[in-house]
Each structure stands twice: as C-alpha cells, then as structure tokens.
Design a protein around this motif. Structure first.
Motif, PDB file in Angstrom:
ATOM      1  N   LEU A  33       6.273 -85.453 -16.379  1.00  0.00           N
ATOM      2  CA  LEU A  33       5.408 -85.853 -15.266  1.00  0.00           C
ATOM      3  C   LEU A  33       6.013 -87.124 -14.680  1.00  0.00           C
ATOM      4  CD1 LEU A  33       1.655 -85.713 -14.831  1.00  0.00           C
ATOM      5  CD2 LEU A  33       2.823 -87.888 -14.374  1.00  0.00           C
ATOM      6  N   PHE A  34       6.162 -87.152 -13.378  1.00  0.00           N
ATOM      7  CA  PHE A  34       6.900 -88.213 -12.702  1.00  0.00           C
ATOM      8  C   PHE A  34       5.992 -88.925 -11.707  1.00  0.00           C
ATOM      9  CE2 PHE A  34      11.046 -86.710 -14.158  1.00  0.00           C
ATOM     10  CZ  PHE A  34      10.765 -85.389 -14.458  1.00  0.00           C
ATOM     11  N   TRP A  35       6.113 -90.233 -11.651  1.00  0.00           N
ATOM     12  CA  TRP A  35       5.432 -91.029 -10.629  1.00  0.00           C
ATOM     13  C   TRP A  35       6.476 -91.638  -9.701  1.00  0.00           C
ATOM     14  CZ3 TRP A  35       0.411 -91.335  -9.372  1.00  0.00           C
ATOM     15  CH2 TRP A  35      -0.553 -90.936 -10.318  1.00  0.00           C
ATOM     16  N   TYR A  36       6.167 -91.544  -8.393  1.00  0.00           N
ATOM     17  CA  TYR A  36       7.028 -92.119  -7.368  1.00  0.00           C
ATOM     18  C   TYR A  36       6.189 -92.984  -6.442  1.00  0.00           C
ATOM     19  CZ  TYR A  36      10.792 -88.811  -8.473  1.00  0.00           C
ATOM     20  OH  TYR A  36      11.790 -88.098  -9.098  1.00  0.00           O
ATOM     21  N   ARG A  37       6.839 -93.956  -5.843  1.00  0.00           N
ATOM     22  CA  ARG A  37       6.241 -94.770  -4.787  1.00  0.00           C
ATOM     23  C   ARG A  37       6.976 -94.427  -3.493  1.00  0.00           C
ATOM     24  NH1 ARG A  37       5.216-101.048  -3.990  1.00  0.00           N
ATOM     25  NH2 ARG A  37       5.623-101.156  -1.745  1.00  0.00           N
ATOM     26  N   CYS A  88       2.688 -88.133  -7.458  1.00  0.00           N
ATOM     27  CA  CYS A  88       2.811 -87.606  -8.803  1.00  0.00           C
ATOM     28  C   CYS A  88       3.489 -86.239  -8.712  1.00  0.00           C
ATOM     29  CB  CYS A  88       1.404 -87.491  -9.407  1.00  0.00           C
ATOM     30  SG  CYS A  88       1.287 -86.613 -10.972  1.00  0.00           S
ATOM     31  N   ALA A  89       4.328 -85.918  -9.672  1.00  0.00           N
ATOM     32  CA  ALA A  89       5.006 -84.620  -9.674  1.00  0.00           C
ATOM     33  C   ALA A  89       5.177 -84.139 -11.108  1.00  0.00           C
ATOM     34  CB  ALA A  89       6.369 -84.726  -8.987  1.00  0.00           C
ATOM     35  N   VAL A  90       5.205 -82.819 -11.286  1.00  0.00           N
ATOM     36  CA  VAL A  90       5.387 -82.248 -12.610  1.00  0.00           C
ATOM     37  C   VAL A  90       6.548 -81.276 -12.602  1.00  0.00           C
ATOM     38  CG1 VAL A  90       2.965 -82.481 -13.249  1.00  0.00           C
ATOM     39  CG2 VAL A  90       3.762 -80.345 -12.222  1.00  0.00           C
TER      40      VAL A  90
END
Lengths: 110, 115
Positions: A33-37, A88-90
């Motif tokens: 699971l990825f968090w980006y700004r 957010c990405a998975v």
C-alpha cells in the motif's frame, strides 16, 4: 477487482490542528500500500510503502499505519506547506500496476 | 539527481492532430508506466513496459500507443486526439526485483490541451 476509497474528499485544517486521512481498500492479495503527495499541476511524490498489517512508517509530521482493511495517514501539527492532495494506492499479487484512490485534498490554513 | 523527466510540460494540439509525449529516466528502472489523470480524479493506468514487454490495460483506447526504444526512454503517442483526451499524462518508473514491484516514481507530468 481492486478498490481504493479515500475519505474525506477534502479537509481543511488550521495550522497545528492534527488529523487523519483514511484509505479503505479491497484487494486480492495485498503486495503493498503506497501513499503519495501530489501538488497542483505536478506528478505524485512518493511518501511511504506499507506491506503488512501493523506496519507503521513516519516522516516528519506524517505517520502512515496499515490494517487488513484500511490505512491511515496521520498528520501531526500540520503546516501550510503540507497542503496538497494525498493519494493512496494498492498493488495486488496478480498485477504489476497500482490501483489509486481519488485522493484527499488537504488545505492547512495559517 | 536521478529522476523522471517528461517533455513537454505543456502540449497544445488540435482535434485529430497526432501528438507524442516523451518520458526519460535516469533511475535505470526496468518498468515504465503511462497514466492519464483528469482533474480531481485518480491516475488511470494506460499501459506499462516491463523491460521490453508491453502490457496494455483492457480499457485503454486504441487511439493510445506507446514505444520504448531503450531502457531510458518511453513515448506516448495519441493518434487522433479528441476533446476527451485533454488531461495530465504522467510517466512513472519502478524497479521490479524478485517478483516484488517497488514504489513508483513519477515525473512532473505533461498537461495536454486539445482545441
């Protein structure tokens, strides 16, 4: 089919007012699971990767946590420069690509 | 600094006039992606390359094509742009190792306007 839902869609905070952003997901075999700004008119900037429930990552005023169904991005004592859209990405076991949520637009007022 | 570069940053084209967007990377990553992002929406994957292996998403229109002549460069060709193709186009790269696909790094994007 993988699904990612982020809430709230938009959030306005006063400087120093801590809060949390939510990312709920449904995925067949989570591989990350990825968090980006993302700032307006720019590409997403990588923040964190979480791989398993219970994992936590921190960076400055941001802390990301992961459970089996959702992830939270906690923002402690935010500053105006934290204003951005947080994505957010998975990734699942069967696909090479990420599935993104629509993001939370955060505005921090001085 | 290692990075993902996209050119041009802003592209204006006419309805139906072919356009090519460019992406280059100095990260030496083996996977490159093209996303389309419309205002206030999530990035939508169009296709990606794993080394030279091209992978098209099922719902990507035939109007969109891609080329990857070498590890560093990848191009997005829009053969006949329509008004609905106006969007931000994002290039991203990642390194796939031992079956694990690591985080993706994005370029600054190309904003496409169709007149």
């Amino acid at each position: 089919e993988d699904q990612v839902t982020q809430s709230p869609e938009a959030l306005r905070l006063q400087e120093g007012e801590s809060s949390s952003l939510n990312c709920s997901y449904t995925v067949s075999g989570l591989r990350g699971l990825f968090w980006y700004r993302q700032d307006p008119g720019k590409g997403p900037e990588f923040l964190f990767t979480l791989y398993s429930a219970g994992e936590e990552k921190e960076k400055e005023r941001l802390k990301a946590t992961l459970t089996k169904k959702e992830s939270f991005l906690h923002i402690t004592a935010p500053k105006p420069e934290d204003s951005a859209t947080y994505l957010c990405a998975v990734k699942n076991t069967g696909r090479r690509a990420l599935t993104f949520g629509s993001g939370t637009r955060l505005q921090v007022q001085p | 600094d290692a990075m993902v570069i996209q050119n041009p940053r802003y592209q204006v084209t006419q309805f139906g006039k072919p356009v090519t967007l460019s992406c280059s990377q100095t990260l030496n990553h083996n996977v490159m992606y093209w996303y389309q992002q419309k205002s206030s929406q999530a990035p939508k994957l169009l296709f990606h390359y794993y080394d030279k292996d091209f992978n098209n998403e099922a719902d990507t229109p035939d109007n969109f094509q891609s080329r990857r002549p070498n590890t560093s460069f990848c191009f997005l060709d829009i053969r006949s742009p329509g008004l609905g193709d106006a969007a931000m186009y994002l290039c991203a790269t990642s390194r796939a190792t031992g079956g694990r696909y690591n985080e993706q790094f994005f370029g600054p994007g190309t904003r496409l306007t169709v007149l």
